[in-house]
Design a protein around this motif. Structure first.
Motif, mmCIF file in Angstrom:
data_model
loop_
_atom_site.group_PDB
_atom_site.id
_atom_site.type_symbol
_atom_site.label_atom_id
_atom_site.label_comp_id
_atom_site.label_asym_id
_atom_site.label_seq_id
_atom_site.Cartn_x
_atom_site.Cartn_y
_atom_site.Cartn_z
ATOM 1 N N HIS A 1 4.490 7.386 12.725
ATOM 2 C CA HIS A 1 3.157 8.159 13.017
ATOM 3 C C HIS A 1 3.713 9.429 13.811
ATOM 4 O O HIS A 1 4.501 9.371 14.564
ATOM 5 N N ASP B 1 -2.485 10.893 7.755
ATOM 6 C CA ASP B 1 -3.286 9.268 8.015
ATOM 7 C C ASP B 1 -4.805 9.413 7.664
ATOM 8 O O ASP B 1 -5.554 10.378 8.065
ATOM 9 N N ILE B 2 -5.158 8.574 7.164
ATOM 10 C CA ILE B 2 -6.769 8.319 6.690
ATOM 11 C C ILE B 2 -7.781 8.273 7.780
ATOM 12 O O ILE B 2 -8.859 8.601 7.704
ATOM 13 N N LEU C 1 0.762 -1.267 -0.106
ATOM 14 C CA LEU C 1 -0.074 0.110 0.053
ATOM 15 C C LEU C 1 0.944 1.159 -0.132
ATOM 16 O O LEU C 1 0.714 2.215 -0.904
ATOM 17 N N HIS D 1 6.970 3.077 8.743
ATOM 18 C CA HIS D 1 6.460 4.402 8.749
ATOM 19 C C HIS D 1 6.416 4.903 10.208
ATOM 20 O O HIS D 1 5.960 4.141 11.117
ATOM 21 N N MET E 1 0.984 -4.210 16.872
ATOM 22 C CA MET E 1 -0.143 -3.851 15.869
ATOM 23 C C MET E 1 0.141 -3.231 14.667
ATOM 24 O O MET E 1 -0.769 -2.405 14.162
ATOM 25 N N SER F 1 -0.088 -2.636 11.014
ATOM 26 C CA SER F 1 -1.161 -2.925 10.071
ATOM 27 C C SER F 1 -0.529 -2.954 8.626
ATOM 28 O O SER F 1 -1.175 -3.316 7.532
ATOM 29 N N VAL F 2 0.445 -2.024 8.470
ATOM 30 C CA VAL F 2 0.992 -1.946 6.991
ATOM 31 C C VAL F 2 2.290 -2.382 7.037
ATOM 32 O O VAL F 2 3.157 -1.359 7.796
ATOM 33 N N ASN G 1 5.028 1.658 15.026
ATOM 34 C CA ASN G 1 4.472 0.193 15.131
ATOM 35 C C ASN G 1 5.364 -0.894 14.532
ATOM 36 O O ASN G 1 5.511 -0.743 13.290
HETATM 37 P P1 AMP Z 1 0.126 0.763 11.600
HETATM 38 O O1 AMP Z 1 -1.074 0.072 12.150
HETATM 39 O O2 AMP Z 1 0.933 1.230 12.875
HETATM 40 O O3 AMP Z 1 0.516 -0.072 10.874
HETATM 41 O O4 AMP Z 1 -0.421 2.182 10.806
HETATM 42 C C1 AMP Z 1 -0.920 2.024 9.611
HETATM 43 C C2 AMP Z 1 -1.731 3.536 9.513
HETATM 44 O O5 AMP Z 1 -1.879 3.431 8.047
HETATM 45 C C3 AMP Z 1 -3.061 3.529 10.099
HETATM 46 O O6 AMP Z 1 -3.005 4.790 11.116
HETATM 47 C C4 AMP Z 1 -4.053 3.887 9.040
HETATM 48 O O7 AMP Z 1 -5.171 4.604 9.418
HETATM 49 C C5 AMP Z 1 -3.328 4.333 8.144
HETATM 50 N N1 AMP Z 1 -3.522 4.118 6.650
HETATM 51 C C6 AMP Z 1 -4.150 3.036 5.868
HETATM 52 N N2 AMP Z 1 -4.290 3.241 4.854
HETATM 53 C C7 AMP Z 1 -4.137 4.563 4.454
HETATM 54 C C8 AMP Z 1 -4.195 5.197 3.427
HETATM 55 N N3 AMP Z 1 -4.835 4.874 2.066
HETATM 56 N N4 AMP Z 1 -3.970 6.481 3.315
HETATM 57 C C9 AMP Z 1 -3.135 7.196 4.615
HETATM 58 N N5 AMP Z 1 -3.187 6.455 5.955
HETATM 59 C C10 AMP Z 1 -3.502 5.211 5.550
#
Ligand code: AMP
Length: 112
Positions: free
Chosen positions: A100, A29-30, A4, A98, A91, A93-94, A85
């Motif tokens: 935050h 962040d979305i 992503l 990154h 947790m 998720s991507v 993270n």
């Molecule tokens: P993490 O859970 O630390 O991996 O953070 C992943 C972050 O990516 C989360 O805070 C999501 O809200 C954010 N996120 C997921 N998809 C998108 C997107 N398309 N644009 C901006 N932020 C995103």
């Protein structure tokens, strides 16, 4: 690669960019958890902070510089939090490194 944040870095998926240079991108962040919530990423794919080495740590240091630039540009005089993270227990998720950057409200500690 089906990543992503690689797609966001390549402009294939839209994002609300707040900073960009040759190696680093920052975008909103979305699902913001604070009035100011930006993700700072290296454009080159790295899975997480767990794969930082002497060979690729330069871009990670540059991500911290970008946070300082954003704090100045956005008048974050009350402070801000940087958090990355890493892995399942945190947790993440991507699976693209990154950081935050959160600001604009009192941020509790510990984060839970
Ligand atoms: P993490 O859970 O630390 O991996 O953070 C992943 C972050 O990516 C989360 O805070 C999501 O809200 C954010 N996120 C997921 N998809 C998108 C997107 N398309 N644009 C901006 N932020 C995103």
């Amino acid at each position: 690669m089906d990543c992503l944040f690689c797609k966001i870095a390549a402009g294939e998926i839209p994002s609300e960019k707040v900073y960009e240079d040759d190696t680093v991108l920052a975008f909103r962040d979305i699902d913001p958890q604070a009035p100011f919530h930006v993700l700072i990423i290296p454009k080159e794919h790295m899975e997480s902070a767990a794969v930082v080495t002497p060979q690729n740590s330069g871009v990670v240091a540059h991500m911290a510089e970008v946070a300082a630039i954003l704090a100045k540009e956005n008048g974050l005089t009350g402070g801000f939090r940087l958090v990355s993270n890493c892995g399942a227990d945190a947790m993440q998720s991507v699976p693209h490194l990154h950081v935050h950057m959160l600001a604009g409200r009192l941020l509790g500690w510990p984060p839970g």
